[in-house]
Each structure stands twice: as structure tokens, then as C-alpha cells.
Design a protein around this motif. Structure first.
Motif, PDB file in Angstrom:
ATOM      1  N   LYS A 149     -13.906 -16.937  52.055  1.00  0.00           N
ATOM      2  CA  LYS A 149     -14.705 -15.730  51.813  1.00  0.00           C
ATOM      3  C   LYS A 149     -15.941 -15.996  50.950  1.00  0.00           C
ATOM      4  CE  LYS A 149     -10.851 -12.504  52.248  1.00  0.00           C
ATOM      5  NZ  LYS A 149     -10.114 -11.435  51.610  1.00  0.00           N
ATOM      6  N   LEU A 150     -16.066 -17.219  50.411  1.00  0.00           N
ATOM      7  CA  LEU A 150     -17.188 -17.509  49.516  1.00  0.00           C
ATOM      8  C   LEU A 150     -18.346 -18.097  50.315  1.00  0.00           C
ATOM      9  CD1 LEU A 150     -17.912 -17.415  46.489  1.00  0.00           C
ATOM     10  CD2 LEU A 150     -17.231 -19.796  46.349  1.00  0.00           C
ATOM     11  N   SER A 186     -22.146 -13.376  46.069  1.00  0.00           N
ATOM     12  CA  SER A 186     -20.733 -13.619  46.371  1.00  0.00           C
ATOM     13  C   SER A 186     -20.318 -14.748  45.431  1.00  0.00           C
ATOM     14  CB  SER A 186     -20.568 -14.022  47.841  1.00  0.00           C
ATOM     15  OG  SER A 186     -19.210 -14.165  48.155  1.00  0.00           O
ATOM     16  N   THR A 262     -12.783  -8.883  44.018  1.00  0.00           N
ATOM     17  CA  THR A 262     -13.076  -7.559  44.604  1.00  0.00           C
ATOM     18  C   THR A 262     -11.888  -7.122  45.455  1.00  0.00           C
ATOM     19  OG1 THR A 262     -15.429  -8.069  44.582  1.00  0.00           O
ATOM     20  CG2 THR A 262     -14.704  -6.304  46.063  1.00  0.00           C
ATOM     21  N   LYS A 293     -19.728  -9.564  44.967  1.00  0.00           N
ATOM     22  CA  LYS A 293     -18.393  -9.743  45.543  1.00  0.00           C
ATOM     23  C   LYS A 293     -17.752 -10.894  44.784  1.00  0.00           C
ATOM     24  CE  LYS A 293     -15.717 -10.232  49.592  1.00  0.00           C
ATOM     25  NZ  LYS A 293     -15.593 -10.381  51.006  1.00  0.00           N
TER      26      LYS A 293
END
Length: 297
Positions: A149-150, A186, A262, A293
Motif C-alpha cells: 500500500k506504500l 502516503s 489510516t 495516508k
């Protein structure tokens, strides 16, 4: 008779992940031999939600959805009724950290309207005239890593009177130009937020430049949502009328417990934002907002 009860975890940092075992010892210190009716240990993980004062009365049906959400709960009897000898006694224990049913263990987080907490509680029941003993101990849960997700996503920004929102009389504002970038919005929660900012020009002297970290907590159900933003920390990165054209570094460490990755669930959300706040000499406030995020890697 002087008696003390304590819970000592094996891990000094008290950080655990789902599927691991929470282990440690119960420490009983007693001047004389101690009669008891059993020692029990319970492990509980709860999400406590509450409404802000401005939302109370707005959602009458809301109170049903604001009940605590139980993520994990287990009990065990550590010692059967009997006698504990005088002096110092260590009683080892071990608990599996596993969520209830199809629940997920969210990361420990201390907010204003959302609170995610994991605790161990030890109870020693005593005979009729003696007072029962109890001790609680909080430990931290970190969620599994989310490397996928990064994504590096640098953000360039330029702030002028024309880019500002919520301005009544734009013509009365002094002229200014602020440029800069954030290296990523992020962010890995264990890494600092970085970037830089440059004051290209300003008709009015600058008083202060600040970085403000904000949590946005949303509690709700089908009937409606209550969304509240509160400040976590404020860091001054420049004071006084800064040199024009000078690069000012942006650097902010995310505080432990008050931030978490998050989070978005059916009943609540925890999100984060950063504000770049420029205060002019005449106390005009210029704010640029960036949603963040946060991810654990």
C-alpha cells in the motif's frame, strides 16, 4: 498485612502482533503467607467510540452504534484457591492473541472520539474480610505490514492569494508566493514526514511558519456520521520574517499511540492530515491542507 500484585510482560516494549502469544509473570509480594480464593487473568481488546458534544442530539439512533466494539476477550484461571507463601512469588502466564470470530485486531490508538486499547487484568479473590486485589496492564498491538500500500507520491504545492479557499475579500489580502513540496503523502508511520518550503515573496512580514498534524475521526452508522478533526501536534519550522528564496526543511515525526495506520471500518474511520500554517505579521492566517495516508511497513 502488606500485599502487592503486579503484571510484568516479557517484552520490554509491550508490542505484539495478531497470532503471537502474550506472555509474562504475575508478581505477588506478601509479608506473610497469603490465603486466596483463586487468581484469574483476562485479556480484552476494545474499540471505544464517543460522540463530540456538537453531535449529541443530532443522531438519536446513534447511541446504539456507539457501544464499545469487542475485538478480543479471553479469561483463564492462573492459580486455584489456596495459599501463596510469604515473600516474592512469580506466576508465569501465556495468552494467545487471537481476534473473536471474524473480527480484525486494529492497531492500538489513543484518540479523542475513537480509542483502541488492549489490556490484561489480574484479579485475586480473597477471603471474606480481606480486600480483593486487582491490577491492569496495557499492551500495544501493531497491525501486520502493508508494504504493497506504500506508493511514493511526492506533492508539489504553490500558495498564493488566488489558491486560498474560504476567503471573503480576496482583494484585501497582501500579495505572497510560497512554493514547496512534500516527499510523500502516503507515509510509513515509523518514518518522518519530510519535504521543504520556500517563501518566494511576501508584501507583509512573516511572523511564524508551523506544521500542524491533525487526526480526523469519524463515528457513524446508517443514520449519519459525526466527523471531528482535532490537533495532535504543532511544530514551528520557522520564526520571524524568513529570508526570501531560502529552502526551509519540513520534518515531522509521527507520535506513538496518537497515530495509527489510516483505518476505515463500517462504524468508524481514523484519518490524518497535515496543515502548513503561515502566520503573517498582521495575524492573517494562511493554511494549506494535505490529506495523509499512514501505513505500517
Amino acid at each position: 498485612m502488606s500485599v502487592s500484585l503486579d503484571i510484568r510482560l516479557k517484552r520490554a516494549n509491550k508490542v505484539y502482533h495478531e497470532g503471537e502469544r502474550v506472555s509474562g509473570v504475575l508478581l505477588v509480594n506478601s509479608r506473610d503467607a497469603l490465603q486466596h480464593q483463586g487468581v484469574s487473568l483476562s485479556l480484552e481488546g476494545l474499540v471505544n467510540l464517543q460522540l463530540s458534544s456538537k453531535s449529541v442530539g443530532v443522531f438519536e439512533a446513534f447511541y446504539n452504534s456507539v457501544k464499545p466494539v469487542q475485538l478480543v476477550s479471553s479469561n483463564m484461571e492462573v492459580v486455584k484457591p489456596g495459599k501463596i507463601p510469604a515473600g516474592r512469588t512469580e506466576i508465569p502466564f501465556e495468552f494467545p492473541l487471537q481476534a473473536k470470530g471474524n473480527k480484525v485486531l486494529y492497531e492500538t490508538y489513543h484518540g479523542v472520539f475513537v480509542n483502541i486499547q488492549y489490556t490484561l487484568r489480574c484479579d485475586m479473590r480473597r477471603p471474606l474480610l480481606a480486600k480483593d486485589l486487582s491490577k491492569t496492564c496495557e499492551f500495544m498491538v501493531h497491525c501486520q505490514t502493508q508494504k504493497s500500500k506504500l506508493q511514493p507520491n511526492p506533492v508539489e504545492f504553490s500558495i498564493t492569494p488566488e489558491t486560498l479557499q474560504n476567503v471573503r475579500e480576496r482583494s484585501s489580502l497582501p500579495r505572497f508566493l510560497i512554493r514547496g513540496h512534500l516527499d510523500a503523502t502516503s507515509c510509513a508511520i515509523t518514518q518522518p514526514l519530510t519535504g521543504e518550503l520556500t517563501l518566494e515573496s511576501s508584501e507583509v512580514a512573516i511572523k511564524s511558519i508551523e506544521l500542524q498534524l491533525v487526526r480526523v475521526e469519524t463515528c457513524g452508522c446508517a443514520e449519519g456520521y459525526a466527523r471531528d478533526a482535532t490537533e495532535i501536534q504543532n511544530i514551528q519550522i520557522a520564526e520571524g520574517d524568513v529570508c526570501r528564496g531560502l529552502s526551509i526543511p519540513i520534518y515531522m515525526v509521527f507520535p506513538r499511540l496518537f497515530t495509527c495506520p489510516t483505518l476505515e471500518t463500517t462504524n468508524f474511520k481514523v484519518e490524518f492530515e497535515v496543515n502548513i500554517v503561515i502566520i503573517l505579521q498582521d495575524d492573517h492566517l494562511i493554511t494549506e491542507n494535505f490529506p495523509l495516508k499512514l501505513v505500517r511497513v
